[in-house]
Design an enzyme around this catalytic site. Structure first.
Site, mmCIF file in Angstrom:
data_model
loop_
_atom_site.group_PDB
_atom_site.id
_atom_site.type_symbol
_atom_site.label_atom_id
_atom_site.label_comp_id
_atom_site.label_asym_id
_atom_site.label_seq_id
_atom_site.Cartn_x
_atom_site.Cartn_y
_atom_site.Cartn_z
ATOM 1 N N GLY A 14 4.792 8.504 -16.053
ATOM 2 C CA GLY A 14 5.966 9.361 -15.877
ATOM 3 C C GLY A 14 5.886 10.303 -14.695
ATOM 4 O O GLY A 14 6.492 11.376 -14.733
ATOM 5 N N ASN A 16 7.317 9.821 -11.849
ATOM 6 C CA ASN A 16 8.690 9.895 -11.320
ATOM 7 C C ASN A 16 9.566 10.766 -12.209
ATOM 8 O O ASN A 16 10.411 11.511 -11.715
ATOM 9 C CB ASN A 16 9.283 8.492 -11.153
ATOM 10 C CG ASN A 16 8.828 7.835 -9.871
ATOM 11 O OD1 ASN A 16 9.262 8.207 -8.787
ATOM 12 N ND2 ASN A 16 7.906 6.894 -9.985
ATOM 13 N N ARG A 68 13.308 -7.324 -28.333
ATOM 14 C CA ARG A 68 13.995 -6.571 -27.280
ATOM 15 C C ARG A 68 15.424 -6.223 -27.672
ATOM 16 O O ARG A 68 15.900 -5.113 -27.423
ATOM 17 C CB ARG A 68 13.993 -7.354 -25.961
ATOM 18 C CG ARG A 68 14.624 -6.557 -24.812
ATOM 19 C CD ARG A 68 14.681 -7.312 -23.513
ATOM 20 N NE ARG A 68 15.699 -8.359 -23.543
ATOM 21 C CZ ARG A 68 16.141 -8.996 -22.458
ATOM 22 N NH1 ARG A 68 15.632 -8.715 -21.273
ATOM 23 N NH2 ARG A 68 17.059 -9.939 -22.558
ATOM 24 N N MET A 93 9.221 -0.529 -18.212
ATOM 25 C CA MET A 93 8.660 -1.854 -17.963
ATOM 26 C C MET A 93 9.262 -2.977 -18.813
ATOM 27 O O MET A 93 8.604 -3.972 -19.070
ATOM 28 C CB MET A 93 7.134 -1.806 -18.114
ATOM 29 C CG MET A 93 6.465 -0.926 -17.085
ATOM 30 S SD MET A 93 6.934 -1.371 -15.366
ATOM 31 C CE MET A 93 6.029 -0.138 -14.423
ATOM 32 N N HIS A 112 11.849 1.158 -7.381
ATOM 33 C CA HIS A 112 10.927 0.026 -7.237
ATOM 34 C C HIS A 112 9.967 0.330 -6.084
ATOM 35 O O HIS A 112 10.416 0.784 -5.022
ATOM 36 C CB HIS A 112 11.705 -1.273 -6.975
ATOM 37 C CG HIS A 112 10.807 -2.456 -6.888
ATOM 38 N ND1 HIS A 112 10.259 -3.053 -8.006
ATOM 39 C CD2 HIS A 112 10.300 -3.112 -5.821
ATOM 40 C CE1 HIS A 112 9.468 -4.040 -7.629
ATOM 41 N NE2 HIS A 112 9.476 -4.097 -6.306
ATOM 42 N N GLU A 150 22.595 -7.531 -13.354
ATOM 43 C CA GLU A 150 21.950 -8.571 -14.158
ATOM 44 C C GLU A 150 20.879 -9.343 -13.373
ATOM 45 O O GLU A 150 20.127 -10.099 -13.974
ATOM 46 C CB GLU A 150 22.977 -9.495 -14.825
ATOM 47 C CG GLU A 150 24.106 -10.091 -13.996
ATOM 48 C CD GLU A 150 24.999 -9.085 -13.278
ATOM 49 O OE1 GLU A 150 25.305 -8.004 -13.847
ATOM 50 O OE2 GLU A 150 25.394 -9.374 -12.141
ATOM 51 N N GLU A 181 4.922 9.804 -0.824
ATOM 52 C CA GLU A 181 5.759 9.895 0.386
ATOM 53 C C GLU A 181 7.171 9.349 0.184
ATOM 54 O O GLU A 181 8.071 9.705 0.907
ATOM 55 C CB GLU A 181 5.091 9.123 1.536
ATOM 56 C CG GLU A 181 3.819 9.769 2.017
ATOM 57 C CD GLU A 181 3.197 9.033 3.205
ATOM 58 O OE1 GLU A 181 3.861 8.167 3.802
ATOM 59 O OE2 GLU A 181 2.022 9.330 3.507
ATOM 60 N N ALA A 182 7.335 8.458 -0.797
ATOM 61 C CA ALA A 182 8.651 7.812 -0.926
ATOM 62 C C ALA A 182 9.282 8.043 -2.304
ATOM 63 O O ALA A 182 10.314 8.703 -2.418
ATOM 64 C CB ALA A 182 8.530 6.323 -0.629
ATOM 65 N N GLU A 183 8.669 7.531 -3.367
ATOM 66 C CA GLU A 183 9.341 7.551 -4.676
ATOM 67 C C GLU A 183 9.718 8.965 -5.130
ATOM 68 O O GLU A 183 10.855 9.220 -5.527
ATOM 69 C CB GLU A 183 8.441 6.907 -5.739
ATOM 70 C CG GLU A 183 8.158 5.449 -5.472
ATOM 71 C CD GLU A 183 7.380 4.782 -6.597
ATOM 72 O OE1 GLU A 183 7.744 4.953 -7.770
ATOM 73 O OE2 GLU A 183 6.397 4.088 -6.304
HETATM 74 C C1 GAR Z 1 6.293 3.530 -10.163
HETATM 75 O O1 GAR Z 1 5.516 3.241 -9.036
HETATM 76 C C2 GAR Z 1 7.569 2.711 -10.153
HETATM 77 O O2 GAR Z 1 8.069 2.499 -8.862
HETATM 78 C C3 GAR Z 1 7.087 1.412 -10.754
HETATM 79 O O3 GAR Z 1 6.225 1.804 -11.791
HETATM 80 C C4 GAR Z 1 5.602 3.048 -11.447
HETATM 81 C C5 GAR Z 1 5.778 4.001 -12.600
HETATM 82 O O4 GAR Z 1 5.031 5.174 -12.392
HETATM 83 N N1 GAR Z 1 8.196 0.630 -11.229
HETATM 84 C C6 GAR Z 1 8.250 -0.698 -11.122
HETATM 85 O O5 GAR Z 1 7.338 -1.374 -10.682
HETATM 86 C C7 GAR Z 1 9.540 -1.323 -11.604
HETATM 87 N N2 GAR Z 1 9.632 -2.701 -11.198
HETATM 88 P P1 GAR Z 1 5.379 6.525 -13.168
HETATM 89 O O6 GAR Z 1 5.415 6.206 -14.661
HETATM 90 O O7 GAR Z 1 4.207 7.418 -12.832
HETATM 91 O O8 GAR Z 1 6.674 7.042 -12.645
#
Ligand code: GAR
Length: 203
Positions: A14, A16, A68, A93, A112, A150, A181-183
């Site tokens: 978590g 992000n 699911r 995920m 991503h 989708e 740096e990005a997310e």
């Molecule tokens: C992040 O790097 C995100 O971009 C990636 O999972 C990580 C989660 O980290 N997501 C994917 O790969 C989706 N296809 P976080 O739980 O520390 O945010």
């Protein structure tokens, strides 16, 4: 001012989610309210982050509800009950079904850890994305925020930021640099951009 009620869905650490909570706390998401954190993993550290921020959290655990479709029905009911207007996938995920996506069309966004269309689609998630980037020998990678439709990782792109690959990078060192740096930069900003759009204040 109109504010969109936002749910953040995560499965793991978590970081992000934390970046979004911090930005909101600092007044950087004026058009959104982080109303719910939802996880499909009862052990997710994201739960601690939600607690610390005083945000409601819900667990719809994959182990307890392995189907699911059943999990999605529970999640949708929770979102609707709380009047959620934007669903933010922050390291969530599980790929959402077409039915789920239709119910929140253009109101689900995802981060991503690559520059889409590189290293994306089914099977590319988390560290695997960075392993693939290093194996291919790219010199530039990055992160993408996009709407969810989708097609896995195929929705319209909202924001991207490039990050340089360094000599000696490992999947973990690259993952951390892409996050830092990005997310953590473009994702909270995109949450505000989309909330603003949804409130109708921006055409
Ligand atoms: C992040 O790097 C995100 O971009 C990636 O999972 C990580 C989660 O980290 N997501 C994917 O790969 C989706 N296809 P976080 O739980 O520390 O945010």
């Amino acid at each position: 001012m109109n504010r969109v009620r936002v749910a953040v869905l995560c499965s793991g650490g978590g970081t992000n989610l934390q970046a979004i909570l911090d930005r909101a706390q600092a007044g950087g998401i004026p058009h959104g309210e982080i109303a719910l954190v939802l996880t499909d993993n009862a052990g997710a550290y994201a739960i601690e982050r939600a607690k610390a921020a005083g945000v409601e959290y819900l667990v719809v655990d994959k182990k307890q509800v392995p189907d699911r479709g059943e999990r999605e029905a529970l999640i949708l009911a929770a979102l609707k009950e709380r009047g959620i207007g934007l669903v933010v996938l922050a390291g969530f995920m599980t790929i959402l079904s077409d039915d789920f996506v239709k119910q929140y069309e253009m109101r689900i966004i995802n981060v991503h850890p690559s520059l889409i269309p590189s290293f994306c689609g089914a099977g590319f998630y988390g560290l695997k994305v960075h392993e693939a980037a290093l194996a291919r020998g790219v010199k530039v990678t990055g992160a993408t925020v996009h709407y969810v439709n989708e097609v896995c990782d195929g929705g319209p792109i909202i924001a991207q930021k490039a990050v340089l690959v360094e000599e000696g990078d490992t999947p973990k060192s690259l993952q951390l640099r892409v996050m830092r740096e990005a997310e953590w930069v473009i994702f909270p900003a995109a949450v505000e951009t989309v909330c603003k759009k949804l409130t109708g204040e921006e055409v």
